[in-house]
Motif scaffolding. Structure first.
Motif, PDB file in Angstrom:
ATOM      1  N   UNK A   1      -4.835  -2.795  12.104  1.00  0.00           N
ATOM      2  CA  UNK A   1      -5.277  -1.597  11.408  1.00  0.00           C
ATOM      3  C   UNK A   1      -5.204  -0.359  12.266  1.00  0.00           C
ATOM      4  N   UNK A   2      -5.356  -0.534  13.605  1.00  0.00           N
ATOM      5  CA  UNK A   2      -5.262   0.596  14.519  1.00  0.00           C
ATOM      6  C   UNK A   2      -3.835   0.989  14.826  1.00  0.00           C
ATOM      7  N   UNK A   3      -2.850   0.249  14.255  1.00  0.00           N
ATOM      8  CA  UNK A   3      -1.443   0.568  14.480  1.00  0.00           C
ATOM      9  C   UNK A   3      -0.894   1.479  13.389  1.00  0.00           C
ATOM     10  N   UNK A   4       0.073   0.946  12.628  1.00  0.00           N
ATOM     11  CA  UNK A   4       0.713   1.760  11.597  1.00  0.00           C
ATOM     12  C   UNK A   4      -0.276   2.449  10.648  1.00  0.00           C
ATOM     13  N   UNK A   5      -1.251   1.737  10.080  1.00  0.00           N
ATOM     14  CA  UNK A   5      -2.153   2.422   9.142  1.00  0.00           C
ATOM     15  C   UNK A   5      -2.903   3.590   9.766  1.00  0.00           C
ATOM     16  N   UNK A   6      -3.459   3.397  10.978  1.00  0.00           N
ATOM     17  CA  UNK A   6      -4.206   4.482  11.612  1.00  0.00           C
ATOM     18  C   UNK A   6      -3.288   5.632  12.004  1.00  0.00           C
ATOM     19  N   UNK A   7      -2.057   5.316  12.403  1.00  0.00           N
ATOM     20  CA  UNK A   7      -1.116   6.390  12.777  1.00  0.00           C
ATOM     21  C   UNK A   7      -0.723   7.229  11.556  1.00  0.00           C
ATOM     22  N   UNK A   8      -0.457   6.544  10.442  1.00  0.00           N
ATOM     23  CA  UNK A   8      -0.152   7.280   9.205  1.00  0.00           C
ATOM     24  C   UNK A   8      -1.345   8.161   8.832  1.00  0.00           C
ATOM     25  N   UNK A   9      -2.547   7.583   8.919  1.00  0.00           N
ATOM     26  CA  UNK A   9      -3.761   8.333   8.575  1.00  0.00           C
ATOM     27  C   UNK A   9      -3.894   9.582   9.436  1.00  0.00           C
ATOM     28  N   UNK A  10      -3.735   9.424  10.748  1.00  0.00           N
ATOM     29  CA  UNK A  10      -3.926  10.542  11.671  1.00  0.00           C
ATOM     30  C   UNK A  10      -2.873  11.626  11.461  1.00  0.00           C
ATOM     31  N   UNK A  11      -1.626  11.223  11.256  1.00  0.00           N
ATOM     32  CA  UNK A  11      -0.544  12.185  11.053  1.00  0.00           C
ATOM     33  C   UNK A  11      -0.797  12.987   9.777  1.00  0.00           C
ATOM     34  N   UNK A  12      -1.132  12.276   8.715  1.00  0.00           N
ATOM     35  CA  UNK A  12      -1.390  12.942   7.434  1.00  0.00           C
ATOM     36  C   UNK A  12      -2.606  13.859   7.525  1.00  0.00           C
ATOM     37  N   UNK A  13      -3.696  13.376   8.083  1.00  0.00           N
ATOM     38  CA  UNK A  13      -4.929  14.149   8.115  1.00  0.00           C
ATOM     39  C   UNK A  13      -4.756  15.445   8.900  1.00  0.00           C
ATOM     40  N   UNK A  14      -4.046  15.372  10.022  1.00  0.00           N
ATOM     41  CA  UNK A  14      -3.808  16.577  10.817  1.00  0.00           C
ATOM     42  C   UNK A  14      -3.024  17.605  10.004  1.00  0.00           C
ATOM     43  N   UNK A  15      -1.999  17.143   9.285  1.00  0.00           N
ATOM     44  CA  UNK A  15      -1.186  18.066   8.485  1.00  0.00           C
ATOM     45  C   UNK A  15      -1.963  18.599   7.288  1.00  0.00           C
ATOM     46  N   UNK A  16      -2.729  17.728   6.626  1.00  0.00           N
ATOM     47  CA  UNK A  16      -3.459  18.133   5.429  1.00  0.00           C
ATOM     48  C   UNK A  16      -4.565  19.138   5.741  1.00  0.00           C
ATOM     49  N   UNK A  17      -5.234  18.955   6.878  1.00  0.00           N
ATOM     50  CA  UNK A  17      -6.293  19.884   7.255  1.00  0.00           C
ATOM     51  C   UNK A  17      -5.731  21.192   7.773  1.00  0.00           C
ATOM     52  N   UNK A  18      -4.586  21.137   8.433  1.00  0.00           N
ATOM     53  CA  UNK A  18      -3.988  22.337   8.976  1.00  0.00           C
ATOM     54  C   UNK A  18      -4.909  23.020   9.958  1.00  0.00           C
ATOM     55  N   UNK A  19      -5.159  24.296   9.724  1.00  0.00           N
ATOM     56  CA  UNK A  19      -6.045  25.050  10.622  1.00  0.00           C
ATOM     57  C   UNK A  19      -7.515  24.909  10.246  1.00  0.00           C
ATOM     58  N   UNK A  20      -7.788  24.237   9.133  1.00  0.00           N
ATOM     59  CA  UNK A  20      -9.163  24.098   8.656  1.00  0.00           C
ATOM     60  C   UNK A  20      -9.820  22.871   9.295  1.00  0.00           C
ATOM     61  N   UNK A  21     -10.035  22.946  10.612  1.00  0.00           N
ATOM     62  CA  UNK A  21     -10.479  21.756  11.348  1.00  0.00           C
ATOM     63  C   UNK A  21     -11.842  21.936  11.999  1.00  0.00           C
ATOM     64  N   UNK A  22     -12.500  23.055  11.750  1.00  0.00           N
ATOM     65  CA  UNK A  22     -13.729  23.348  12.477  1.00  0.00           C
ATOM     66  C   UNK A  22     -14.977  22.681  11.944  1.00  0.00           C
ATOM     67  N   UNK A  23     -14.895  22.065  10.769  1.00  0.00           N
ATOM     68  CA  UNK A  23     -16.107  21.507  10.158  1.00  0.00           C
ATOM     69  C   UNK A  23     -16.629  20.324  10.958  1.00  0.00           C
ATOM     70  N   UNK A  24     -17.949  20.197  10.976  1.00  0.00           N
ATOM     71  CA  UNK A  24     -18.598  19.072  11.651  1.00  0.00           C
ATOM     72  C   UNK A  24     -19.418  18.307  10.613  1.00  0.00           C
TER      73      UNK A  24
END
Length: 760
Positions: free
Chosen positions: A638-661
């Motif tokens: 799960x920490x391989x392909x699935x997590x990598x796809x998740x991280x790549x997508x999430x970074x792109x989808x959030x874009x500059x809107x990353x400051x929320x905690x």
């Protein structure tokens, strides 16, 4: 005798002398009296027959109308309103109020200037049409708008005398029963305009790319002119002669509008012929679109829409899919998975399937979804399929159930992230009626560890015991309240390892509820469903009632931060520019691998599934198979392909809107900073042992062992006894010491009789 009498006598003798002539047979049969009598007789019979037909034939009900005339297409749109796809007949019925008044007049001027004053039938033209039909001269004009509507909506298109008589009768009755506006609306919606467009709304889109309310007088006059010969008058395909004729008819229509005082001479002079756009293919169902359309249909049916009414068409369905996020998800799958596969070289690469669903936790909208390689290539939507095990992504739900039910260990100690459990490999579960002793990944021994460390490392023995401590029925109840399918959850000890079936969309919903502080999130693909005539369907709010306390939900979120920072997902997700939490999972025989994670604004579940691509005589096509070896590597974690796809997508989808905690109301878990150290001026408080929670709960001991105060231990190392903090310490690549993410091999269950699957 006088001369007069003599003359009369002569004439009489002459008549008697003349031979008597017989009447011809034809003259005897066809006297003027008989002809006149026959004519009136036929008229009487015809009148009686028409009266009988008038009494016998009634205006059919809407349910009895021509199915073709009632059939409409359904339009599916993205969240921004752009068209995604059209399904079924390309028709969208619209009320007359949406058609500009001048466009209405253009159709009347082109087809039937006396429409507003006639009785619905042009008797002279109709009789001429019947006569020509009898003479075999084919289709003839002469019909009013009412007659054309009746023919389109209630009758067939065949050219017979009986059908024409029906048309006359129904038209007379329809004109008496319906208003002129109702008839005109029916006519505009049932007519065929070419380019596959049925009805004026579809025609407006097909020829000018606008909705019907945006049509101009000039455009309306062209569409009205089309009806006489759609294929010949389509500007894109018409011959020069056809183009000339349609422009003449366009001008004829506008001139009639002037004659009827519907257009001033000044406005007529301003009109110029508007060349329609080139034909465009209707949006199809290839790629991800087909998955969206089918999923939206299923969702609407589940929410109560009548299936027959939906299939009849006329619906405009707006989905929550955001085009930019959808594009980001598809690119992430390509970059992090498919670009690494070589199906020609490796059979296992052909078997790798991936599904993903991304949800806004505040609205419940599905903003992106990946169903597979394409609807026309792989018909099963991987984002919705629930035939694979979610494995260890189920473990946070066990912890949530433990905290929500204020469950205690076998030693009567409250379960929190700091509670100490015995993490020995194949440790038999205490307190259950079914023997169960699951292996940890790679048969790893952990000793005494906190729940936090057990979550980071996905320690099976700990969560198997926790499930028994909470009560398996309670665990199931919590899972169902979070959106999982209860019919797929078999209440047995192995359920604690995620052996039930679940889809990425279901898991995204469960984790979205955690992200939403315990208020139920039911992911919804459909944002709005409108019918052209019946209006908007009322849809349930995706955000429901509270199913977990905020403290429970926020504590689980805090615990899952450890998985990303120090645990099985750290290799792919650690040190991102945004706050993130999540959980990995890998099932029995490596048939599925998962990562479900979330940020304060986005929840995404990614599942990877082994599905046999081709029947080989031993394994049927579509059967579940191992992912091991995919991409030329070993086990797929799960920490391989699935997590990598998740991280790549999430970074792109959030874009500059990353400051929320994360706004967490808890003082437990890895996501909460440790309390500050005491200052020199303040006498230090006694340091609590790891067995104590920050809230000062009684000494917590390993479940099912004698009461003691243990020292938490982490994974063993080759150099000596294991030591670690409650959150654990892991290699730089974020995996475990052997490079896995907590996936045990499928080894015999030595400690119990129940078979084990869903092992990480």
């Amino acid at each position: 005798m006088g001369r007069a009498e003599a003359r009369r006598a002569q004439r009489g003798s002459a008549r008697r002398a003349k031979p008597k002539q017989k009447k011809s047979r034809i003259r005897r049969l066809f006297t003027w009296k008989k002809i006149l009598g026959t004519f009136f007789g036929v008229c009487l019979v015809g009148m009686a027959g028409f009266i009988g037909l008038y009494l016998y034939v009634d205006v059919p009900s809407a349910d009895e109308a021509n199915a073709q005339a009632r059939a409409q297409g359904n339009i599916f749109k993205y969240a921004d309103g752009t068209v995604m796809a059209r399904d079924g007949v390309n028709r969208e019925n619209v009320p007359l109020s949406r058609v500009p008044r001048e466009v209405q007049h253009a159709f009347v001027a082109a087809e039937n200037k006396t429409f507003y004053t006639d009785s619905g039938v042009d008797l002279k033209g109709t009789l001429r049409g019947i006569a020509k039909t009898l003479m075999g001269e084919g289709k003839q004009g002469g019909s009013t708008i009412t007659q054309q509507y009746v023919k389109n909506y209630y009758l067939s298109q065949e050219q017979t005398v009986s059908r024409k008589l029906q048309e006359i009768v129904i038209s007379l009755k329809a004109d008496d029963k319906l208003t002129k506006d109702e008839i005109l609306a029916g006519y505009l919606n049932t007519s065929y305009y070419g380019r596959g467009a049925w009805g004026i709304q579809a025609a407006a889109q097909a020829y000018y790319g606008v909705d019907v309310e945006k049509l101009t007088v000039s455009q309306g006059a062209y569409l009205a002119s089309l009806l006489q010969a759609p294929s010949q008058y389509d500007w894109a395909t018409a011959t020069e002669a056809g183009r000339k004729r349609v422009k003449e008819r366009w001008a004829y229509t506008l001139n009639n509008m002037v004659e009827m005082d519907w257009l001033s001479k000044q406005d007529r002079a301003k009109q110029s012929f508007r060349v329609p756009q080139d034909p465009k293919p209707l949006p199809g169902l290839s790629g991800q679109t087909g998955y969206f359309v089918e999923a939206a249909k299923d969702e609407l049916l589940a929410k109560g829409i009548d299936e027959k009414k939906f299939e009849a068409g006329g619906w405009t369905i707006t989905l929550g899919i955001e085009k930019n996020k959808q594009r980001d998800l598809e690119k992430a799958v390509k970059r992090r998975l498919t670009d690494s596969l070589n199906p020609k070289l490796r059979k296992v690469d052909q078997d790798a399937q991936l599904g993903a669903a991304s949800v806004d936790p505040k609205t419940g909208r599905v903003v992106a979804m990946y169903g597979g390689t394409g609807y026309t290539k792989h018909w099963v939507n991987n984002a919705l399929r629930s035939d694979y095990q979610p494995a260890s992504t189920f473990k946070p739900l066990i912890l949530a159930s433990a905290m929500e039910n204020e469950a205690k260990t076998q030693d009567n100690v409250r379960i929190t992230p700091n509670t100490i459990y015995d993490g020995r490999n194949r440790r038999p579960v205490v307190g259950g009626t079914i023997p169960f002793a699951p292996p940890n990944e790679d048969e790893r021994e952990y000793g005494k560890i906190s729940v936090q460390t057990a979550m980071n490392n996905s320690v099976n023995s700990v969560f198997a015991q926790m499930g028994e401590d909470v009560g398996l029925d309670n665990v199931k109840k919590t899972a169902v309240s979070l959106g999982m399918n209860g019919s797929k959850i078999d209440v047995k000890p192995a359920m604690t390892l995620g052996t039930m079936g679940a889809s990425p969309l279901q898991m995204a919903g469960a984790y979205a509820t955690l992200d939403n502080h315990g208020r139920k999130v039911t992911p919804s693909l459909v944002v709005k469903a409108e019918h052209g005539i019946e209006g908007e369907m009322t849809l349930p709010d995706p955000i429901g009632d509270r199913v977990l306390s905020r403290q429970t939900a926020d504590t689980v979120t805090s615990v899952l931060a450890g998985v990303v920072n120090d645990g099985t997902a750290s290799g792919a997700v650690k040190n991102t520019a945004y706050k993130a939490v999540g959980k990995t999972g890998t099932s029995d025989d490596n048939k599925s691998a998962w990562f479900v994670g979330y940020t304060p604004k986005l929840v995404t579940a990614v599942g990877m599934f082994g599905e046999n691509s081709k029947a080989d005589g031993k394994i049927p096509q579509g059967a579940q198979v191992t992912l091991k070896g995919t991409g030329g590597g070993g086990r797929v974690n799960g920490g391989g392909y699935p997590a990598r796809v998740w991280a790549d997508y999430t970074a792109a989808a959030l874009g500059s809107d990353i400051g929320a905690d994360f706004d967490l109301e808890t003082d437990l878990g890895a996501g909460v900073p440790p309390p500050p150290s005491p200052t020199p001026t303040t006498p230090p408080s006694p340091t609590p042992s790891p067995s104590q929670s920050p809230s000062g709960t009684p000494s917590q001991t390993p479940s099912g062992t004698p009461s003691q105060t243990p020292t938490p231990t982490g994974p063993p190392t080759p150099t000596g006894p294991p030591t670690s903090t409650p959150t654990g310490t892991f290699p730089p690549d974020g995996g475990t010491t052997d490079g896995s993410d907590g996936d045990p091999d499928n080894k015999p269950n030595r400690g119990g009789r129940e078979p084990v699957s869903g092992l990480e």
